[in-house]
Write a protein that holds these residues in place. Structure first.
Motif, PDB file in Angstrom:
ATOM      1  N   PHE A   1      33.875  24.429  70.670  1.00  0.00           N
ATOM      2  CA  PHE A   1      34.766  24.679  71.813  1.00  0.00           C
ATOM      3  C   PHE A   1      35.982  23.764  71.771  1.00  0.00           C
ATOM      4  O   PHE A   1      37.119  24.200  71.972  1.00  0.00           O
ATOM      5  CB  PHE A   1      33.991  24.482  73.112  1.00  0.00           C
ATOM      6  CG  PHE A   1      34.833  24.557  74.354  1.00  0.00           C
ATOM      7  CD1 PHE A   1      35.210  25.777  74.890  1.00  0.00           C
ATOM      8  CD2 PHE A   1      35.260  23.394  74.985  1.00  0.00           C
ATOM      9  CE1 PHE A   1      35.998  25.844  76.029  1.00  0.00           C
ATOM     10  CE2 PHE A   1      36.039  23.454  76.126  1.00  0.00           C
ATOM     11  CZ  PHE A   1      36.403  24.683  76.645  1.00  0.00           C
ATOM     12  N   LEU A   2      35.751  22.481  71.497  1.00  0.00           N
ATOM     13  CA  LEU A   2      36.852  21.533  71.487  1.00  0.00           C
ATOM     14  C   LEU A   2      37.792  21.776  70.311  1.00  0.00           C
ATOM     15  O   LEU A   2      38.997  21.527  70.413  1.00  0.00           O
ATOM     16  CB  LEU A   2      36.301  20.100  71.445  1.00  0.00           C
ATOM     17  CG  LEU A   2      35.584  19.664  72.721  1.00  0.00           C
ATOM     18  CD1 LEU A   2      34.912  18.319  72.520  1.00  0.00           C
ATOM     19  CD2 LEU A   2      36.563  19.589  73.881  1.00  0.00           C
ATOM     20  N   ALA A   3      37.265  22.249  69.183  1.00  0.00           N
ATOM     21  CA  ALA A   3      38.126  22.599  68.050  1.00  0.00           C
ATOM     22  C   ALA A   3      39.079  23.727  68.451  1.00  0.00           C
ATOM     23  O   ALA A   3      40.267  23.717  68.093  1.00  0.00           O
ATOM     24  CB  ALA A   3      37.277  23.006  66.847  1.00  0.00           C
ATOM     25  N   VAL A   4      38.550  24.692  69.202  1.00  0.00           N
ATOM     26  CA  VAL A   4      39.389  25.790  69.689  1.00  0.00           C
ATOM     27  C   VAL A   4      40.442  25.263  70.657  1.00  0.00           C
ATOM     28  O   VAL A   4      41.610  25.676  70.613  1.00  0.00           O
ATOM     29  CB  VAL A   4      38.513  26.870  70.367  1.00  0.00           C
ATOM     30  CG1 VAL A   4      39.387  27.924  71.036  1.00  0.00           C
ATOM     31  CG2 VAL A   4      37.584  27.520  69.352  1.00  0.00           C
ATOM     32  N   VAL A   5      40.049  24.330  71.518  1.00  0.00           N
ATOM     33  CA  VAL A   5      40.992  23.755  72.485  1.00  0.00           C
ATOM     34  C   VAL A   5      42.139  23.045  71.769  1.00  0.00           C
ATOM     35  O   VAL A   5      43.314  23.187  72.143  1.00  0.00           O
ATOM     36  CB  VAL A   5      40.258  22.777  73.430  1.00  0.00           C
ATOM     37  CG1 VAL A   5      41.266  21.984  74.263  1.00  0.00           C
ATOM     38  CG2 VAL A   5      39.317  23.540  74.344  1.00  0.00           C
ATOM     39  N   VAL A   6      41.823  22.280  70.722  1.00  0.00           N
ATOM     40  CA  VAL A   6      42.864  21.586  69.961  1.00  0.00           C
ATOM     41  C   VAL A   6      43.817  22.599  69.326  1.00  0.00           C
ATOM     42  O   VAL A   6      45.040  22.413  69.324  1.00  0.00           O
ATOM     43  CB  VAL A   6      42.231  20.686  68.878  1.00  0.00           C
ATOM     44  CG1 VAL A   6      43.309  20.116  67.960  1.00  0.00           C
ATOM     45  CG2 VAL A   6      41.459  19.548  69.528  1.00  0.00           C
ATOM     46  N   GLY A   7      43.251  23.686  68.789  1.00  0.00           N
ATOM     47  CA  GLY A   7      44.086  24.734  68.209  1.00  0.00           C
ATOM     48  C   GLY A   7      45.028  25.345  69.233  1.00  0.00           C
ATOM     49  O   GLY A   7      46.215  25.583  68.951  1.00  0.00           O
ATOM     50  N   ILE A   8      44.516  25.594  70.435  1.00  0.00           N
ATOM     51  CA  ILE A   8      45.353  26.142  71.511  1.00  0.00           C
ATOM     52  C   ILE A   8      46.449  25.158  71.904  1.00  0.00           C
ATOM     53  O   ILE A   8      47.599  25.549  72.146  1.00  0.00           O
ATOM     54  CB  ILE A   8      44.482  26.497  72.734  1.00  0.00           C
ATOM     55  CG1 ILE A   8      43.521  27.650  72.380  1.00  0.00           C
ATOM     56  CG2 ILE A   8      45.346  26.866  73.934  1.00  0.00           C
ATOM     57  CD1 ILE A   8      42.528  27.964  73.476  1.00  0.00           C
ATOM     58  N   TYR A   9      46.113  23.876  71.926  1.00  0.00           N
ATOM     59  CA  TYR A   9      47.093  22.850  72.294  1.00  0.00           C
ATOM     60  C   TYR A   9      48.248  22.803  71.285  1.00  0.00           C
ATOM     61  O   TYR A   9      49.419  22.744  71.660  1.00  0.00           O
ATOM     62  CB  TYR A   9      46.397  21.497  72.371  1.00  0.00           C
ATOM     63  CG  TYR A   9      47.284  20.364  72.839  1.00  0.00           C
ATOM     64  CD1 TYR A   9      47.791  20.348  74.129  1.00  0.00           C
ATOM     65  CD2 TYR A   9      47.605  19.319  71.991  1.00  0.00           C
ATOM     66  CE1 TYR A   9      48.596  19.316  74.571  1.00  0.00           C
ATOM     67  CE2 TYR A   9      48.415  18.275  72.419  1.00  0.00           C
ATOM     68  CZ  TYR A   9      48.908  18.285  73.706  1.00  0.00           C
ATOM     69  OH  TYR A   9      49.714  17.261  74.133  1.00  0.00           O
ATOM     70  N   VAL A  10      47.916  22.847  69.992  1.00  0.00           N
ATOM     71  CA  VAL A  10      48.941  22.848  68.945  1.00  0.00           C
ATOM     72  C   VAL A  10      49.809  24.106  69.056  1.00  0.00           C
ATOM     73  O   VAL A  10      51.040  24.048  68.938  1.00  0.00           O
ATOM     74  CB  VAL A  10      48.296  22.744  67.552  1.00  0.00           C
ATOM     75  CG1 VAL A  10      49.342  22.917  66.457  1.00  0.00           C
ATOM     76  CG2 VAL A  10      47.581  21.408  67.391  1.00  0.00           C
ATOM     77  N   ALA A  11      49.144  25.253  69.284  1.00  0.00           N
ATOM     78  CA  ALA A  11      49.889  26.510  69.418  1.00  0.00           C
ATOM     79  C   ALA A  11      50.839  26.453  70.615  1.00  0.00           C
ATOM     80  O   ALA A  11      51.977  26.951  70.543  1.00  0.00           O
ATOM     81  CB  ALA A  11      48.911  27.674  69.570  1.00  0.00           C
ATOM     82  N   TYR A  12      50.415  25.831  71.699  1.00  0.00           N
ATOM     83  CA  TYR A  12      51.262  25.698  72.888  1.00  0.00           C
ATOM     84  C   TYR A  12      52.523  24.898  72.576  1.00  0.00           C
ATOM     85  O   TYR A  12      53.628  25.265  72.987  1.00  0.00           O
ATOM     86  CB  TYR A  12      50.457  25.028  74.008  1.00  0.00           C
ATOM     87  CG  TYR A  12      51.294  24.603  75.192  1.00  0.00           C
ATOM     88  CD1 TYR A  12      51.728  25.533  76.136  1.00  0.00           C
ATOM     89  CD2 TYR A  12      51.659  23.265  75.362  1.00  0.00           C
ATOM     90  CE1 TYR A  12      52.502  25.142  77.222  1.00  0.00           C
ATOM     91  CE2 TYR A  12      52.421  22.867  76.440  1.00  0.00           C
ATOM     92  CZ  TYR A  12      52.837  23.804  77.368  1.00  0.00           C
ATOM     93  OH  TYR A  12      53.610  23.416  78.431  1.00  0.00           O
ATOM     94  N   LEU A  13      52.368  23.800  71.830  1.00  0.00           N
ATOM     95  CA  LEU A  13      53.527  22.986  71.479  1.00  0.00           C
ATOM     96  C   LEU A  13      54.501  23.765  70.605  1.00  0.00           C
ATOM     97  O   LEU A  13      55.724  23.634  70.743  1.00  0.00           O
ATOM     98  CB  LEU A  13      53.067  21.712  70.752  1.00  0.00           C
ATOM     99  CG  LEU A  13      52.302  20.672  71.593  1.00  0.00           C
ATOM    100  CD1 LEU A  13      51.832  19.531  70.710  1.00  0.00           C
ATOM    101  CD2 LEU A  13      53.175  20.141  72.720  1.00  0.00           C
ATOM    102  N   LEU A  14      53.969  24.585  69.705  1.00  0.00           N
ATOM    103  CA  LEU A  14      54.834  25.364  68.824  1.00  0.00           C
ATOM    104  C   LEU A  14      55.574  26.458  69.588  1.00  0.00           C
ATOM    105  O   LEU A  14      56.782  26.652  69.422  1.00  0.00           O
ATOM    106  CB  LEU A  14      53.998  25.984  67.696  1.00  0.00           C
ATOM    107  CG  LEU A  14      53.440  25.001  66.647  1.00  0.00           C
ATOM    108  CD1 LEU A  14      52.467  25.716  65.728  1.00  0.00           C
ATOM    109  CD2 LEU A  14      54.571  24.371  65.839  1.00  0.00           C
ATOM    110  N   VAL A  15      54.853  27.169  70.432  1.00  0.00           N
ATOM    111  CA  VAL A  15      55.438  28.289  71.165  1.00  0.00           C
ATOM    112  C   VAL A  15      56.499  27.813  72.146  1.00  0.00           C
ATOM    113  O   VAL A  15      57.554  28.453  72.315  1.00  0.00           O
ATOM    114  CB  VAL A  15      54.338  29.095  71.892  1.00  0.00           C
ATOM    115  CG1 VAL A  15      54.960  30.124  72.840  1.00  0.00           C
ATOM    116  CG2 VAL A  15      53.434  29.781  70.880  1.00  0.00           C
ATOM    117  N   THR A  16      56.262  26.687  72.809  1.00  0.00           N
ATOM    118  CA  THR A  16      57.198  26.192  73.821  1.00  0.00           C
ATOM    119  C   THR A  16      58.334  25.368  73.223  1.00  0.00           C
ATOM    120  O   THR A  16      59.210  24.899  73.960  1.00  0.00           O
ATOM    121  CB  THR A  16      56.453  25.327  74.860  1.00  0.00           C
ATOM    122  OG1 THR A  16      55.794  24.232  74.187  1.00  0.00           O
ATOM    123  CG2 THR A  16      55.424  26.160  75.605  1.00  0.00           C
ATOM    124  N   GLY A  17      58.290  25.135  71.923  1.00  0.00           N
ATOM    125  CA  GLY A  17      59.354  24.372  71.269  1.00  0.00           C
ATOM    126  C   GLY A  17      59.287  22.882  71.507  1.00  0.00           C
ATOM    127  O   GLY A  17      60.290  22.176  71.325  1.00  0.00           O
TER     128      GLY A  17
END
Length: 423
Positions: free
Chosen positions: A47-63
């Protein structure tokens, strides 16, 4: 051996020695509770691995990735090192709290390295299970692997659990009382959330004390609730809750009452717990300084206590959601544009790093079968024997003044079959 250096006959201390049979060996294979904790930990890690992936994706998408990396590049590693030292002290104080509990039993087979493993089990399984639910079963199981029976292990762990919860609530109460005006100025109406979260934790603590002091009342109410839920087919396995209400509640109460007989030791455990929480709550202050941001130390402690209460109330592994929300809420105005990078550094130091580093310590075991009480008394007697005018008879490294003979110390066998080596 039980060595009572405080007993006196005239002016001479006396030593009482007792040789006991070895404790029953604990066989391998694990317990249902430990297997459940391992399964929950595996799910939590995924679960936490997925959360980290979502966090990285958020930083990329929001610039925000560029700003994030730029903030990280300016971090002062010296302050980060200081934050790591604070978490190391947090771990040391956690082990010390267990040492105090084990010291009360002169015949306990538990050693210091055993207790390091117990504390590491709490960090590892607590971080990877919702609301740290896996920590207590894993720690009880680890204590049974040292040679303690389930009752002794439960008594040690439950007492530690209650004192930790009491310390969390007490620390938050002190911070709210001393910094109430700051919370109003910095957060406005959000102070209501602080008070609600504090009230929830206070009620949880009150519930623990009700279970400890009024177990029969809790059992009656619990059995009624089980019967009611069973009639409405709300429970898939009523026997699981039946065992919880009719056996574990009484064990919990007995464990607390046994520990409560020694109030000075419980008070010392509380002081150690407060020092432990102080180290944890001080880490964000070090992280702020690592980014070149100056902040009031006590305000950081107050905010840290609120983040802890918010994250521990979220029923997800690692307090996911509560940790992020709490950190952004209570430290956002301090970090400013560095909040994302600051959160990551804080999370690595207090969560991801300790979880990974705790894994190798899970199998740590003490080779000595001499109790911590015996070794402390031996050290005290050696120190007393080194003082002028305090020399007496020497017996296997213990210098004491005694009346009569002292039987030779025979270490008790530990589950691994080893003895004679010190921690």
């Amino acid at each position: 051996m039980s060595a009572d250096s405080t007993g006196r006959e005239g002016d001479s201390p006396k030593v009482r020695a007792k040789v006991s049979a070895p404790r029953p060996k604990v066989t391998g294979g694990g317990s249902p509770e430990s297997e459940d904790s391992k399964a929950d930990a595996r799910k939590g890690a995924l679960f936490l691995a997925v959360v980290v992936g979502i966090y990285v994706a958020y930083l990329l998408v929001t610039g925000q990735m560029g700003q994030f990396l730029d903030a990280l590049s300016k971090v002062d590693r010296g302050w980060v090192g200081g934050a790591c030292v604070m978490f190391l002290l947090y771990f040391v104080f956690g082990v010390l709290a267990y040492v105090i509990a084990v010291y009360l039993d002169p015949e306990s087979p538990v050693g210091v390295r055993d207790l390091m493993s117990v504390e590491a089990s709490g960090v590892f399984f607590g971080n990877l299970t919702p609301m740290m639910a896996g920590a207590v079963p894993a720690q009880i199981y680890r204590l049974t692997r040292t040679g303690q029976d389930v009752g002794e292990a439960s008594a040690t762990q439950f007492t530690r659990f209650i004192m930790f919860q009491f310390g969390v609530v007490l620390f938050a109460a002190i911070m709210l009382a001393s910094k109430l005006s700051y919370f109003f100025q910095a957060y406005g109406d959000i102070i209501i959330l602080n008070l609600i979260v504090f009230a929830v934790h206070f009620l949880e603590l009150a519930g623990l004390f009700v279970i400890c002091l009024c177990p029969k009342l809790v059992m009656r109410v619990g059995n009624w609730a089980i019967r009611f839920a069973t009639r409405h087919h709300w429970l898939k396995d009523p026997s699981k809750y039946d065992d919880l209400v009719n056996r574990q509640v009484m064990e919990f109460s007995r464990a607390f009452k046994r520990a409560a007989r020694d109030l000075p030791s419980m008070g010392l455990t509380l002081l150690v717990t407060m020092a432990q929480l102080f180290c944890l709550y001080a880490i964000p202050w070090f992280v702020l300084n690592a980014f070149g941001i100056r902040a009031d130390f006590v305000e950081c402690l107050a905010a840290g206590s609120m983040v802890q209460m918010v994250s521990s109330a979220v029923p997800l592994p690692g307090g996911t959601g509560g940790a992020e929300g709490g950190f952004y809420l209570f430290y956002g105005h301090m970090f400013g544009g560095s909040i994302s990078a600051g959160f990551l550094v804080w999370r690595i130091i207090t969560f991801f790093g300790p979880t990974l580093l705790a894994a190798p310590l899970l199998g740590l075991r003490s080779n000595s079968s001499q109790s911590i009480y015996y070794r402390v008394q031996r050290l005290r007697n050696r120190m007393a024997g080194a003082l002028p005018g305090k020399r007496g008879k020497s017996h296997r490294g213990i210098t004491v003044r005694v009346k009569g003979k002292v039987p030779a110390y025979k270490p008790k066998a530990k589950p691994n079959g080893k003895d004679g080596n010190k921690d």
